[in-house]
Design an enzyme around this catalytic site. Structure first.
Site, PDB file in Angstrom:
ATOM      1  N   TYR A 142      -3.552  13.482  -2.675  1.00  0.00           N
ATOM      2  CA  TYR A 142      -3.486  12.080  -3.095  1.00  0.00           C
ATOM      3  C   TYR A 142      -4.523  11.301  -2.309  1.00  0.00           C
ATOM      4  O   TYR A 142      -4.492  11.270  -1.078  1.00  0.00           O
ATOM      5  CB  TYR A 142      -2.097  11.468  -2.869  1.00  0.00           C
ATOM      6  CG  TYR A 142      -2.074  10.015  -3.264  1.00  0.00           C
ATOM      7  CD1 TYR A 142      -2.006   9.654  -4.614  1.00  0.00           C
ATOM      8  CD2 TYR A 142      -2.196   9.000  -2.322  1.00  0.00           C
ATOM      9  CE1 TYR A 142      -2.042   8.319  -5.001  1.00  0.00           C
ATOM     10  CE2 TYR A 142      -2.236   7.662  -2.704  1.00  0.00           C
ATOM     11  CZ  TYR A 142      -2.163   7.333  -4.037  1.00  0.00           C
ATOM     12  OH  TYR A 142      -2.209   6.011  -4.412  1.00  0.00           O
ATOM     13  N   LYS A 263      -4.546   1.649   5.717  1.00  0.00           N
ATOM     14  CA  LYS A 263      -3.155   1.634   6.202  1.00  0.00           C
ATOM     15  C   LYS A 263      -3.010   1.144   7.648  1.00  0.00           C
ATOM     16  O   LYS A 263      -3.045  -0.059   7.866  1.00  0.00           O
ATOM     17  CB  LYS A 263      -2.524   3.001   5.978  1.00  0.00           C
ATOM     18  CG  LYS A 263      -2.400   3.291   4.471  1.00  0.00           C
ATOM     19  CD  LYS A 263      -1.443   4.390   4.107  1.00  0.00           C
ATOM     20  CE  LYS A 263      -1.180   4.393   2.614  1.00  0.00           C
ATOM     21  NZ  LYS A 263      -1.520   5.614   1.927  1.00  0.00           N
TER      22      LYS A 263
HETATM   23  C1  PLP Z   1      -2.335   5.665   0.585  1.00  0.00           C
HETATM   24  C2  PLP Z   1      -3.486   6.602   0.596  1.00  0.00           C
HETATM   25  C3  PLP Z   1      -4.698   6.280  -0.031  1.00  0.00           C
HETATM   26  C4  PLP Z   1      -4.871   5.026  -0.838  1.00  0.00           C
HETATM   27  O1  PLP Z   1      -4.799   3.875  -0.053  1.00  0.00           O
HETATM   28  P1  PLP Z   1      -4.485   2.468  -0.748  1.00  0.00           P
HETATM   29  O2  PLP Z   1      -4.711   1.477   0.323  1.00  0.00           O
HETATM   30  O3  PLP Z   1      -3.049   2.542  -1.192  1.00  0.00           O
HETATM   31  O4  PLP Z   1      -5.407   2.307  -1.894  1.00  0.00           O
HETATM   32  C5  PLP Z   1      -5.751   7.167   0.101  1.00  0.00           C
HETATM   33  N1  PLP Z   1      -5.614   8.309   0.780  1.00  0.00           N
HETATM   34  C6  PLP Z   1      -4.468   8.654   1.386  1.00  0.00           C
HETATM   35  C7  PLP Z   1      -4.402   9.931   2.156  1.00  0.00           C
HETATM   36  C8  PLP Z   1      -3.352   7.836   1.302  1.00  0.00           C
HETATM   37  O5  PLP Z   1      -2.192   8.201   1.858  1.00  0.00           O
END
Ligand code: PLP
Length: 423
Positions: A142, A263
Site C-alpha cells: 500500500y 504521517k
Molecule cells: C498511509 C500511507 C501512504 C499514503 O499516505 P497518505 O498521507 O494517506 O496519502 C503511503 N505509504 C504508506 C506506507 C502508507 O502507510
C-alpha cells in the site's frame, strides 16, 4: 442539531460505506493519548489517528511553534522563493537520515511523496536516455490513493474500480529464506527494464501489519543496487520511531536511493509530505536542457505552518524521553505478545517496535470475517479504546506518550475480548 446530524447532512467520509457505517464519533478535544467526544466520553487513541500522531494530541510545544509561525509567515510560493522553516527542516531531517540522502522535495501527504518518488525514478532514466520504465513492488503493498501510488499498490478491493487504468507493475512476494534467490533472479532477468523497486520496509501496514525480516530486505536492496535498479523506501508509515529505530531502514545496512515521509513527520499535526533523494538522482535533472526539469509541484509545497509543526515534532522526537518511551512500549508489547501468543483464538501474534498485531482466526465463512471486524471495533470503542482492526487483524499503534497504565488497560480489554468474542 448535534454534530453527528450536521455531519450526516453534508459530509462524505474516507474509506466509509456511507449507507451502512455507524454514525461518526464527534471528537471535540484531544490531549496526550486521549480524544474527548462531544458528550464527554474519553477515548484512548490506540491507532494514533490513522498512524499519524506520535507525541500525543494538542502537544503544547507543537502548538506554540505553529502559533509563532502563523504570526510570522503562513505561506509563500516555493518556486523562485524559499523560507527559513523549510530550509531548517530539510537540514535537520537530512542530518538524521542515511548519509546518502542529500536533497529534500516537499509535497502534501504520503501519496504525493510517493508520486514524486516514482516520477523522480522514471525521469531519472528518461533524462539519461534509457528506456527503463517498469516498477517493481511487493504483493499487497500500500503506497497511497492517488493514481500512481495506487498503481504500485497491490490490486485489491480498494483498486478494483480502477484496475484497467493503472499502469502495469511487476509484483513480487515478500522475501524469505526459501524464495530470496528466486526473487533475485527475477530482478536480474528484468533489470534492463526496471526503473525502480518501491517497498514498505519491514511492515506492510495497510495489508494487515504484515512483517518480514530486515536481512532479506537488505539482500533485495543490495541486489537492486548491483543490478542498476533504484530503490524507493516508503517510510510514510514506519518513519519516526514506529519500528523501534528512528527509521525502518536503520535496521538494514543498505541505503535506499529515495525515501518518502509523511504521517509522523509533523507529529500528526499538519499534512506534509517529503521525498528525499541522493546526489546521483538530483544530478540527473541538472541540465541546460529545460526538458530535464522535474515538473512537479503543489500549491502548498513546503507550507511554513506544516514545516514548523514538523520541526517542533522533531524537537520532541530527538529528546531522550521519547526514545525511552519507544523502548518502553516495545518491551511492554513484547511481554504481552508472549503472554497471549498461544491463545487458540489467535492465528498469529507479531510485533515490530511499537507496532503489535494480533491476527484472529476467522472461522470458515467470509461474512463472519467481516462481522468479526465490526464486532471487535465496536467492542473496543465501547471500552473507550480506538482500535480499528484491518479485517481480522487487531493492531495497537499508540502515540509514544501513552502511559503504561493505559497500555495495560488496552491489553486487559484485548484479553477480555479473547474470552468473550468469537468461537
Ligand atoms: C498511509 C500511507 C501512504 C499514503 O499516505 P497518505 O498521507 O494517506 O496519502 C503511503 N505509504 C504508506 C506506507 C502508507 O502507510
Amino acid at each position: 442539531m448535534g454534530l453527528v446530524e450536521r455531519d450526516q447532512k453534508v459530509i462524505w467520509h474516507p474509506y466509509t460505506q456511507m449507507k451502512t457505517a455507524l454514525p461518526p464519533v464527534p471528537i471535540v478535544r484531544g490531549e496526550g493519548a486521549y480524544l474527548f467526544a462531544e458528550d464527554g466520553t474519553k477515548y484512548i487513541d490506540a491507532v494514533s489517528s490513522w498512524w499519524t500522531n506520535i507525541h500525543g494530541h494538542a502537544h503544547p510545544h507543537i502548538a506554540q511553534k505553529v502559533a509563532d509561525q502563523l504570526k510570522q509567515l503562513e505561506h509563500v510560493i516555493f518556486a523562485g522563493f524559499t523560507h527559513p522553516t523549510a530550509i531548517e527542516l530539510a537540514e535537520r531531517l537530512l542530518a538524521i537520515l542515511p548519509d546518502n540522502q542529500q536533497k529534500v522535495f516537499y509535497s502534501d501527504n504520503g501519496s504525493t511523496a510517493v508520486e514524486v518518488a516514482i516520477k523522480m525514478c522514471l525521469q531519472y532514466w528518461h533524462n539519461r536516455g534509457l528506456k527503463k520504465n517498469k516498477i517493481l513492488a511487493f504483493n499487497n503493498a500500500y503506497h497511497g490513493d492517488t493514481f500512481g501510488a495506487m498503481a504500485v499498490s497491490g490490486r485489491s478491493a480498494f483498486t478494483a474500480a480502477f484496475d484497467s487504468l493503472l499502469f502495469e507493475v511487476e509484483f513480487i512476494d515478500l522475501p524469505n529464506e526459501s524464495n530470496i534467490s528466486n526473487l533475485k533472479s527475477y530482478i536480474s532477468n528484468l533489470k534492463s527494464q526496471l526503473a525502480c523497486f518501491i517497498f514498505e520496509p519491514l511492515v506492510q501496514g495497510s495489508a494487515g501489519m504484515i512483517m518480514y525480516e530486515a536481512k532479506y530486505l537488505n539482500e533485495l536492496m543490495l541486489h537492486c543496487r548491483q543490478e542498476g535498479v533504484l530503490t524507493i523506501d516508503d517510510e510514510v508509515f514506519t518513519g519516526f520511531g514506529r519500528t523501534g529505530k528512528p527509521f525502518a531502514c536503520n535496521h538494514v545496512d543498505e541505503k535506499p536511493d529515495i525515501m518518502c515521509f509523511s504521517k509522523g513527520l509533523t507529529g500528526g499535526t499538519m499534512a506534509l509530505g517529503v521525498t528525499t533523494c541522493t546526489k546521483q538522482i538530483f544530478e540527473a535533472f541538472l541540465s541546460d536542457d529545460k526538458l530535464k526539469t522535474l515538473f512537479h509541484g503543489h500549491s502548498f509545497t513546503a507550507n511554513p505552518i506544516a514545516c514548523s509543526s514538523a520541526l517542533a515534532s522533531m524537537d520532541i522526537f530527538l529528546e531522550e524521553h521519547t526514545n525511552a518511551s519507544i523502548k518502553r512500549i516495545s518491551e511492554q508489547h513484547a511481554a504481552f505478545a508472549d503472554k497471549i501468543r498461544d491463545n487458540p483464538k489467535l492465528k498469529n501474534v507479531r510485533q515490530t517496535g511499537t507496532i503489535l498485531a494480533l491476527e484472529w482466526h476467522t472461522g470458515s465463512n467470509t461474512s463472519y470475517f467481516s462481522s468479526l471486524r465490526d464486532v471487535l471495533y465496536r467492542y473496543f470503542l465501547d471500552a473507550g479504546i480506538i482500535l480499528r482492526p484491518l479485517g481480522n487483524v487487531v493492531y495497537i499503534l499508540p502515540p509514544y506518550c501513552i502511559s503504561n497504565a493505559d497500555l495495560e488497560y488496552i491489553y486487559s480489554k484485548i484479553e477480555q475480548a479473547l474470552v468473550e468474542i468469537g468461537d
